[in-house]
Design a protein around this motif. Structure first.
Motif, PDB file in Angstrom:
ATOM      1  N   ALA A 355      -5.896   0.329  -8.640  1.00 45.11           N
ATOM      2  CA  ALA A 355      -4.485   0.583  -8.571  1.00 45.11           C
ATOM      3  C   ALA A 355      -3.878  -1.131  -8.862  1.00 45.11           C
ATOM      4  O   ALA A 355      -2.920  -1.247  -9.424  1.00 45.11           O
ATOM      5  N   ALA A 356      -4.724  -2.130  -8.310  1.00 40.85           N
ATOM      6  CA  ALA A 356      -4.327  -3.464  -8.541  1.00 40.85           C
ATOM      7  C   ALA A 356      -4.280  -3.986  -9.957  1.00 40.85           C
ATOM      8  O   ALA A 356      -3.639  -4.987 -10.156  1.00 40.85           O
ATOM      9  N   GLY A 357      -5.082  -3.420 -10.760  1.00 35.73           N
ATOM     10  CA  GLY A 357      -4.917  -3.598 -12.255  1.00 35.73           C
ATOM     11  C   GLY A 357      -4.014  -2.957 -13.060  1.00 35.73           C
ATOM     12  O   GLY A 357      -4.049  -2.965 -14.199  1.00 35.73           O
ATOM     13  N   THR A 358      -3.215  -2.042 -12.494  1.00 32.55           N
ATOM     14  CA  THR A 358      -2.521  -1.230 -13.366  1.00 32.55           C
ATOM     15  C   THR A 358      -1.017  -1.685 -13.844  1.00 32.55           C
ATOM     16  O   THR A 358      -0.758  -2.729 -13.019  1.00 32.55           O
ATOM     17  N   PRO A 359      -0.762  -1.333 -14.905  1.00 31.83           N
ATOM     18  CA  PRO A 359       0.886  -1.782 -15.280  1.00 31.83           C
ATOM     19  C   PRO A 359       2.034  -1.692 -14.209  1.00 31.83           C
ATOM     20  O   PRO A 359       2.738  -2.560 -13.968  1.00 31.83           O
ATOM     21  N   GLU A 360       1.816  -0.581 -13.550  1.00 30.76           N
ATOM     22  CA  GLU A 360       2.666  -0.375 -12.481  1.00 30.76           C
ATOM     23  C   GLU A 360       2.630  -1.240 -11.377  1.00 30.76           C
ATOM     24  O   GLU A 360       3.779  -1.431 -10.833  1.00 30.76           O
ATOM     25  N   ALA A 361       1.406  -1.724 -10.987  1.00 36.36           N
ATOM     26  CA  ALA A 361       1.523  -2.607  -9.716  1.00 36.36           C
ATOM     27  C   ALA A 361       2.020  -4.160 -10.183  1.00 36.36           C
ATOM     28  O   ALA A 361       2.397  -4.647  -9.502  1.00 36.36           O
ATOM     29  N   HIS A 362       1.654  -4.269 -11.499  1.00 39.82           N
ATOM     30  CA  HIS A 362       2.341  -5.672 -12.164  1.00 39.82           C
ATOM     31  C   HIS A 362       3.819  -5.509 -12.264  1.00 39.82           C
ATOM     32  O   HIS A 362       4.389  -6.606 -11.430  1.00 39.82           O
ATOM     33  N   GLN A 363       4.297  -4.452 -12.262  1.00 38.89           N
ATOM     34  CA  GLN A 363       5.926  -4.497 -12.380  1.00 38.89           C
ATOM     35  C   GLN A 363       6.442  -4.348 -10.796  1.00 38.89           C
ATOM     36  O   GLN A 363       7.191  -5.203 -10.548  1.00 38.89           O
ATOM     37  N   SER A 364       5.642  -4.034  -9.806  1.00 39.25           N
ATOM     38  CA  SER A 364       5.739  -4.073  -8.538  1.00 39.25           C
ATOM     39  C   SER A 364       5.647  -5.481  -7.964  1.00 39.25           C
ATOM     40  O   SER A 364       6.537  -6.001  -7.103  1.00 39.25           O
ATOM     41  N   ALA A 365       4.748  -5.971  -8.623  1.00 38.28           N
ATOM     42  CA  ALA A 365       4.558  -7.620  -8.011  1.00 38.28           C
ATOM     43  C   ALA A 365       5.796  -8.379  -8.445  1.00 38.28           C
ATOM     44  O   ALA A 365       6.137  -9.159  -7.761  1.00 38.28           O
ATOM     45  N   LEU A 366       6.094  -8.331  -9.893  1.00 40.49           N
ATOM     46  CA  LEU A 366       7.292  -8.838 -10.411  1.00 40.49           C
ATOM     47  C   LEU A 366       8.396  -8.858  -9.716  1.00 40.49           C
ATOM     48  O   LEU A 366       9.372  -9.737  -9.334  1.00 40.49           O
ATOM     49  N   ARG A 367       8.842  -7.439  -9.292  1.00 43.98           N
ATOM     50  CA  ARG A 367      10.138  -7.182  -8.437  1.00 43.98           C
ATOM     51  C   ARG A 367      10.158  -7.843  -7.088  1.00 43.98           C
ATOM     52  O   ARG A 367      11.063  -8.409  -6.756  1.00 43.98           O
ATOM     53  N   ALA A 368       8.901  -7.953  -6.258  1.00 43.73           N
ATOM     54  CA  ALA A 368       8.733  -8.707  -5.322  1.00 43.73           C
ATOM     55  C   ALA A 368       9.058 -10.087  -5.585  1.00 43.73           C
ATOM     56  O   ALA A 368       9.783 -10.856  -4.717  1.00 43.73           O
ATOM     57  N   ALA A 369       8.439 -10.675  -6.353  1.00 41.03           N
ATOM     58  CA  ALA A 369       8.497 -11.905  -6.589  1.00 41.03           C
ATOM     59  C   ALA A 369       9.880 -12.588  -6.968  1.00 41.03           C
ATOM     60  O   ALA A 369      10.326 -13.528  -6.711  1.00 41.03           O
ATOM     61  N   ARG A 370      10.775 -11.749  -7.866  1.00 32.31           N
ATOM     62  CA  ARG A 370      12.168 -12.001  -8.078  1.00 32.31           C
ATOM     63  C   ARG A 370      12.799 -12.003  -6.634  1.00 32.31           C
ATOM     64  O   ARG A 370      13.738 -13.066  -6.500  1.00 32.31           O
ATOM     65  N   SER A 371      12.545 -11.190  -5.885  1.00 27.47           N
ATOM     66  CA  SER A 371      13.388 -11.036  -4.461  1.00 27.47           C
ATOM     67  C   SER A 371      12.880 -12.264  -3.523  1.00 27.47           C
ATOM     68  O   SER A 371      13.701 -13.119  -2.760  1.00 27.47           O
TER      69      SER A 371
END
Length: 399
Positions: A355-371
């Protein structure tokens, strides 16, 4: 938050989407164990240097650690972000450290953009922290006062199956247990031997009985490393590895003392000599969450990203995980929220690694990083928030 500041943070991280994804996948697909993350650390160091950071490689004597800094003033606020990039044996990036690596980079890049535009004043530092899963690189940084000397507050992110402002929470320490006895022929003269394995098993049973008489929030788990070489020889050496976890570092100290008694008693009962060795790095502390910072992060996740958090009572339920960021949280106001990625399994499983390598997880990471970047920027811009975070820290963790 000032709209211009928010726009710079969002656009900076969004514009780095492809580059951050490339970093993440290269780390994810080339897992390296603690203090052997040569490819991952070099990849991040080179990238940050190219982006204008001053990078110290092999920081604090750790071959795969680094410190990346950018400043527009010797005054102003100072934030520390963390990137992790070590993997686990057999299951690779089953704790999503490839995502932790890029959230640290994303936040640092967003803060650098604000500093370049003089929208905030001060310094941003990104710590490259190796071997979180084993030796605990952050503990070395704390012991050498790198966090304390370079930052006013510290924040980082961690992927998980759910969202929460409270990250890995338990204090933990590692113990090596060794018993030394006397070898003898197990059939001809067992009475001449002193059985080290018997001692280990007696100690093991003592620990099992201790579990009934200890706090339900404590965790004790171990494995036998050596139990002898031949069934017809009384073992003169036996060893095991144990981990002890507690809700607070004070409770951990009490649990460790009781564990030692269990193994010492077995040595007395069997006539063996026992050697107890706690890991040289020292214990990993529990996480001292700064709710002033945590509530601010939750505000941006909910209002700007549409994330729904569980009730606080659920968030504060006991976490069975630990992180060396806990040691950072006792020297600076700190938070380590977890952010949700879609996964069929919990952390430290092959499902989570996938799961950590999926595009969906990547977008979740960017969402958290913005916050998280917005959280940090708010501390720079709002002196009341800064003072409140430090007042909460000075008050100490409420047990």
């Amino acid at each position: 938050m000032d709209s211009k500041v928010a726009t710079v943070i969002t656009s900076t991280i969004n514009n780095l989407d492809a580059e951050l994804r490339d970093l993440s996948i290269k780390i994810h697909d080339n897992p390296e164990l603690g203090y052997k993350e040569y490819k991952a650390s070099r990849l991040l160091e080179d990238y940050l240097e190219q982006k204008g950071f001053r990078v110290t490689r092999e920081a604090s004597g750790m071959p795969t650690a680094f410190i990346a800094e950018y400043s527009n003033s010797s005054s102003g606020r100072r934030v520390a972000f963390c990137s992790e990039y070590d993997a686990l044996p057999a299951v690779g990036h089953a704790c999503g450290h490839n995502l932790i690596a890029i959230t640290g980079v994303a936040c640092a890049m967003a803060m650098k953009a604000l500093l370049e535009k003089n929208l905030i004043l001060g310094t941003v530092t990104l710590f490259g922290t190796p071997s979180e899963e084993h030796e605990g690189g952050k503990i070395t940084f704390v012991r050498q006062h790198e966090f304390q000397n370079r930052a006013d507050f510290a924040v980082m992110l961690h992927p998980a199956p759910s969202d929460s402002i409270i990250g890995p929470a338990l204090a933990i320490d590692a113990l090596k247990v060794e018993y030394f006895g006397k070898a003898s022929h197990a059939g001809m003269a067992p009475w001449n031997g002193i059985n080290a394995l018997d001692a280990l098993m007696q100690g093991w049973n003592n620990v099992s009985m201790l579990r009934q008489q200890t706090l339900t929030t404590n965790r004790i788990h171990g494995i036998i490393k050596h139990g002898g070489n031949s069934a017809n020889v009384i073992p003169d050496y036996a060893s095991a590895s144990f981990l002890a976890r507690s809700v607070t570092r004070k409770q951990l100290a009490e649990l460790k003392s009781k564990l030692e008694d269990c193994f010492q008693a077995a040595a007395v009962a069997t006539g063996c000599r026992v050697k107890l060795s706690w890991i040289a790095r020292g214990p990993v502390d529990d996480l001292f969450t700064n709710y002033t910072l945590g509530n601010l992060y939750q505000h941006y996740m909910e209002d700007d990203e549409g994330v729904v958090f569980p009730p606080r009572s659920e968030e504060q339920a006991i976490s069975a995980a630990s992180s060396d960021f806990g040691n950072v949280s006792y020297v600076l106001p700190s938070i380590q929220p977890i952010f949700k990625i879609e996964t069929d399994g919990p952390n430290h499983t092959l499902d989570f690694a996938k799961a950590a390598g999926t595009p969906e997880a990547h977008q979740s990471a960017l969402r958290a990083a913005r916050s998280m970047a917005k959280t940090a920027a708010t501390v720079y811009l709002d002196p009341d928030i800064y003072d409140k975070a430090w007042a909460e820290f000075r008050k100490g963790k409420q047990e």
